[in-house]
Scaffold this motif. Structure first.
Motif, PDB file in Angstrom:
ATOM      1  N   TYR A  72     -12.383  -9.405   0.287  1.00 44.82           N
ATOM      2  CA  TYR A  72     -11.171  -8.572   0.335  1.00 44.82           C
ATOM      3  C   TYR A  72     -12.177  -6.788   0.319  1.00 44.82           C
ATOM      4  CZ  TYR A  72      -9.857 -12.119  -3.142  1.00 44.82           C
ATOM      5  OH  TYR A  72      -9.384 -13.254  -3.624  1.00 44.82           O
ATOM      6  N   GLY A  73     -13.205  -6.499   0.255  1.00 44.60           N
ATOM      7  CA  GLY A  73     -13.572  -5.234   0.793  1.00 44.60           C
ATOM      8  C   GLY A  73     -13.164  -4.964   1.595  1.00 44.60           C
ATOM      9  N   TYR A  74     -13.605  -6.425   3.106  1.00 41.48           N
ATOM     10  CA  TYR A  74     -13.317  -5.514   4.309  1.00 41.48           C
ATOM     11  C   TYR A  74     -12.311  -5.338   4.569  1.00 41.48           C
ATOM     12  CZ  TYR A  74     -13.861  -6.536   9.557  1.00 41.48           C
ATOM     13  OH  TYR A  74     -13.282  -6.416  10.282  1.00 41.48           O
ATOM     14  N   PHE A  75     -10.956  -6.292   4.096  1.00 39.88           N
ATOM     15  CA  PHE A  75      -9.382  -6.057   4.358  1.00 39.88           C
ATOM     16  C   PHE A  75      -9.543  -4.279   3.453  1.00 39.88           C
ATOM     17  CE2 PHE A  75      -9.868 -10.516   5.531  1.00 39.88           C
ATOM     18  CZ  PHE A  75      -9.664 -10.698   6.965  1.00 39.88           C
ATOM     19  N   GLY A  76      -9.565  -4.439   2.520  1.00 41.33           N
ATOM     20  CA  GLY A  76      -9.427  -3.494   2.176  1.00 41.33           C
ATOM     21  C   GLY A  76      -9.732  -1.678   2.970  1.00 41.33           C
ATOM     22  N   LEU A  77     -10.738  -1.949   2.855  1.00 35.73           N
ATOM     23  CA  LEU A  77     -11.453  -0.666   4.593  1.00 35.73           C
ATOM     24  C   LEU A  77     -10.723  -1.109   5.509  1.00 35.73           C
ATOM     25  CD1 LEU A  77     -13.512   1.646   4.297  1.00 35.73           C
ATOM     26  CD2 LEU A  77     -14.652  -0.372   5.388  1.00 35.73           C
ATOM     27  N   ARG A  78     -10.789  -1.638   6.355  1.00 34.32           N
ATOM     28  CA  ARG A  78      -9.649  -2.070   7.694  1.00 34.32           C
ATOM     29  C   ARG A  78      -8.356  -1.597   7.375  1.00 34.32           C
ATOM     30  NH1 ARG A  78      -9.461  -6.788  11.558  1.00 34.32           N
ATOM     31  NH2 ARG A  78      -8.345  -5.280  12.502  1.00 34.32           N
ATOM     32  N   ASN A  79      -7.533  -1.614   5.990  1.00 35.69           N
ATOM     33  CA  ASN A  79      -5.946  -0.874   5.899  1.00 35.69           C
ATOM     34  C   ASN A  79      -6.103   0.249   5.822  1.00 35.69           C
ATOM     35  OD1 ASN A  79      -3.833  -0.053   3.329  1.00 35.69           O
ATOM     36  ND2 ASN A  79      -3.460  -1.797   5.106  1.00 35.69           N
ATOM     37  N   VAL A  80      -8.019   0.858   4.727  1.00 35.51           N
ATOM     38  CA  VAL A  80      -7.614   2.189   4.935  1.00 35.51           C
ATOM     39  C   VAL A  80      -7.620   3.110   5.841  1.00 35.51           C
ATOM     40  CG1 VAL A  80      -9.207   4.029   3.625  1.00 35.51           C
ATOM     41  CG2 VAL A  80      -8.874   1.957   2.164  1.00 35.51           C
ATOM     42  N   ARG A  81      -8.370   2.527   7.446  1.00 43.26           N
ATOM     43  CA  ARG A  81      -8.742   3.018   8.413  1.00 43.26           C
ATOM     44  C   ARG A  81      -8.025   2.828   9.119  1.00 43.26           C
ATOM     45  NH1 ARG A  81     -15.405   2.018   9.257  1.00 43.26           N
ATOM     46  NH2 ARG A  81     -15.816   3.526   7.600  1.00 43.26           N
ATOM     47  N   SER A  82      -6.584   2.381   9.039  1.00 44.05           N
ATOM     48  CA  SER A  82      -5.925   1.991   9.919  1.00 44.05           C
ATOM     49  C   SER A  82      -4.522   3.048  10.164  1.00 44.05           C
ATOM     50  CB  SER A  82      -5.052   0.518   9.474  1.00 44.05           C
ATOM     51  OG  SER A  82      -4.337   0.710   8.784  1.00 44.05           O
ATOM     52  N   GLY A  83      -3.886   3.054  11.224  1.00 43.20           N
ATOM     53  CA  GLY A  83      -2.774   4.177  10.829  1.00 43.20           C
ATOM     54  C   GLY A  83      -1.742   3.931  10.618  1.00 43.20           C
ATOM     55  N   SER A  84      -1.693   3.060   9.827  1.00 45.55           N
ATOM     56  CA  SER A  84      -0.555   2.317   8.829  1.00 45.55           C
ATOM     57  C   SER A  84      -1.113   2.131   7.773  1.00 45.55           C
ATOM     58  CB  SER A  84       0.442   1.051   9.332  1.00 45.55           C
ATOM     59  OG  SER A  84      -0.858  -0.163   9.437  1.00 45.55           O
ATOM     60  N   ARG A  85      -1.939   2.831   6.891  1.00 46.78           N
ATOM     61  CA  ARG A  85      -2.749   3.130   5.682  1.00 46.78           C
ATOM     62  C   ARG A  85      -1.642   2.703   4.716  1.00 46.78           C
ATOM     63  NH1 ARG A  85      -5.568   8.352   3.693  1.00 46.78           N
ATOM     64  NH2 ARG A  85      -7.287   7.210   4.899  1.00 46.78           N
ATOM     65  N   ASN A  86      -1.945   1.674   3.520  1.00 44.83           N
ATOM     66  CA  ASN A  86      -0.730   1.337   2.331  1.00 44.83           C
ATOM     67  C   ASN A  86      -1.985   1.539   1.130  1.00 44.83           C
ATOM     68  OD1 ASN A  86       0.685   0.579   0.709  1.00 44.83           O
ATOM     69  ND2 ASN A  86       2.342  -0.469   2.331  1.00 44.83           N
ATOM     70  N   PRO A  87      -1.617   2.524   0.265  1.00 46.75           N
ATOM     71  CA  PRO A  87      -2.687   1.926  -0.447  1.00 46.75           C
ATOM     72  C   PRO A  87      -2.278   0.736  -1.952  1.00 46.75           C
ATOM     73  CG  PRO A  87      -0.994   4.159  -1.326  1.00 46.75           C
ATOM     74  CD  PRO A  87      -0.825   3.894   0.263  1.00 46.75           C
ATOM     75  N   ARG A  88      -1.035   0.368  -1.534  1.00 44.82           N
ATOM     76  CA  ARG A  88      -0.271  -0.540  -1.702  1.00 44.82           C
ATOM     77  C   ARG A  88      -1.124  -1.794  -2.455  1.00 44.82           C
ATOM     78  NH1 ARG A  88       4.601   2.293  -1.864  1.00 44.82           N
ATOM     79  NH2 ARG A  88       5.290   1.816  -3.917  1.00 44.82           N
TER      80      ARG A  88
END
Length: 345
Positions: A72-88
């Protein structure tokens, strides 16, 4: 003549709403980072506990939960660092990871701490109840003789984990990602406080303290109290020294964590306008059910409420400070929301 968009919002209001949402995203990320630091500290304490005590673990359960939280933490971090970051997305993933780890590690630490075998405090807690005018025997009798009260108590008391899962999903999906991060921080603070206090003030519960047996309340089966009655003596006398992540039981009595959660859940739901009245009513009943379901002294409830309120105050003050000092956040996949809702956090 005002310049409105097709939805009828003033452009300046829309810009303010989006700016507030971006600010909340930056604040939520800083809060989630703080939560990760707390998790790391708790993990270190857990590891030291294993090194310095005679407790051991069954690896399979811990590897399962640690691996799940890690994903969960890994995929959350990937989302934060991606160009399409989505807080949801990252808020749900971070909430899942952090709460799983906090529950697993702090419950395990609670077992280790309880092995200190400090003097039991039922007599003092019972004296505090009498000073506050609370009659546990009469309260249990009232619930036992009224099936409708008992049904309401059972439904709400058993909803602790369902409500938690609902908040993990609903808060980020509805756009309250800052409140989601604040909730996890308050959850961590209260669980740490409850673990420390329960070590210093160990107790099993009020049923035994007032001399009640099952025949005195035939319609009530306080399963949580019975679990503590079984588990805590085994930890204190040294019989339980192997921790199984799949079978960790409740060993906290003072303060009541159900009482803590009743306050935290009501606060977490408050920004959701259609949910706040229901959440407040439901958790008020859960609070009333806590003495019956968990065998808690009234003093346990009062302590839990105070701890939760202090944590909420501290977390909200921290959130305000971070909002004022947060650097500009880069754009996210936030959809425009009505300013009244965006600013409700």
């Amino acid at each position: 003549m005002p310049n409105n968009n097709s939805l009828g919002w003033d452009r300046s209001e829309l810009a303010d709403g989006i700016a507030n949402a971006v600010d909340d995203t930056a604040v939520s990320l800083r809060l989630f980072r703080l939560n990760w630091i707390i998790v790391a500290v708790v993990l270190t304490v857990f590891a030291l506990g294993l090194l310095l005590t005679d407790f051991r673990i069954r690896p399979s359960g811990y590897l399962f939960f640690l691996g799940m939280a890690g994903l969960y933490g890994y995929f959350g971090l990937r989302n934060v660092r991606s160009g399409s970051r989505n807080p949801r997305i990252f808020a749900i993933l971070f909430m899942l990871a952090q709460i799983v780890l906090l529950l697993l590690l702090l419950t395990s630490i609670g077992y280790m701490a309880a092995a200190a075998n400090l003097p039991m405090q039922e007599a003092g807690l019972l004296a505090a109840d009498r000073m506050l005018g609370f009659d546990f025997r009469a309260y249990v009798g009232f619930a036992n003789d009224r099936p409708w009260v008992l049904r309401a108590f059972v439904f709400t008391y058993d909803s602790l984990h369902r409500q938690l899962l609902g908040l993990i999903i609903l808060l980020p999906l509805l756009g309250f990602h800052r409140r989601a991060a604040e909730f996890v921080l308050a959850f961590a603070m209260t669980l740490i406080a409850a673990t420390i206090i329960s070590t210093l003030v160990p107790a099993i519960g009020a049923y035994g303290a007032v001399g009640l047996v099952q025949a005195d309340h035939p319609n009530i089966e306080p399963i949580c109290y019975f679990a503590t009655l079984h588990e805590l003596p085994l930890v204190r006398d040294g019989a339980t020294r192997v921790l199984d992540a799949f079978n960790l039981g409740p060993i906290l009595t003072f303060p009541s964590f159900h009482a803590i959660c009743a306050v935290l859940y009501s606060w977490a739901m408050w920004p959701v306008r259609w949910l706040r009245v229901f959440g407040l009513a439901w958790n008020s009943v859960m609070l009333a059910a806590t003495p019956v379901g968990g065998g808690h002294f009234f003093a346990d409830i009062v302590a839990g409420i105070i701890i939760a309120l202090v944590a909420i105050y501290m977390v909200r003050r921290l959130g305000i400070y971070l909002a004022r000092s947060a650097p500009p956040a880069r754009p996210t996949l936030l959809q425009p929301a009505r300013p009244a809702i965006v600013g409700a956090q």
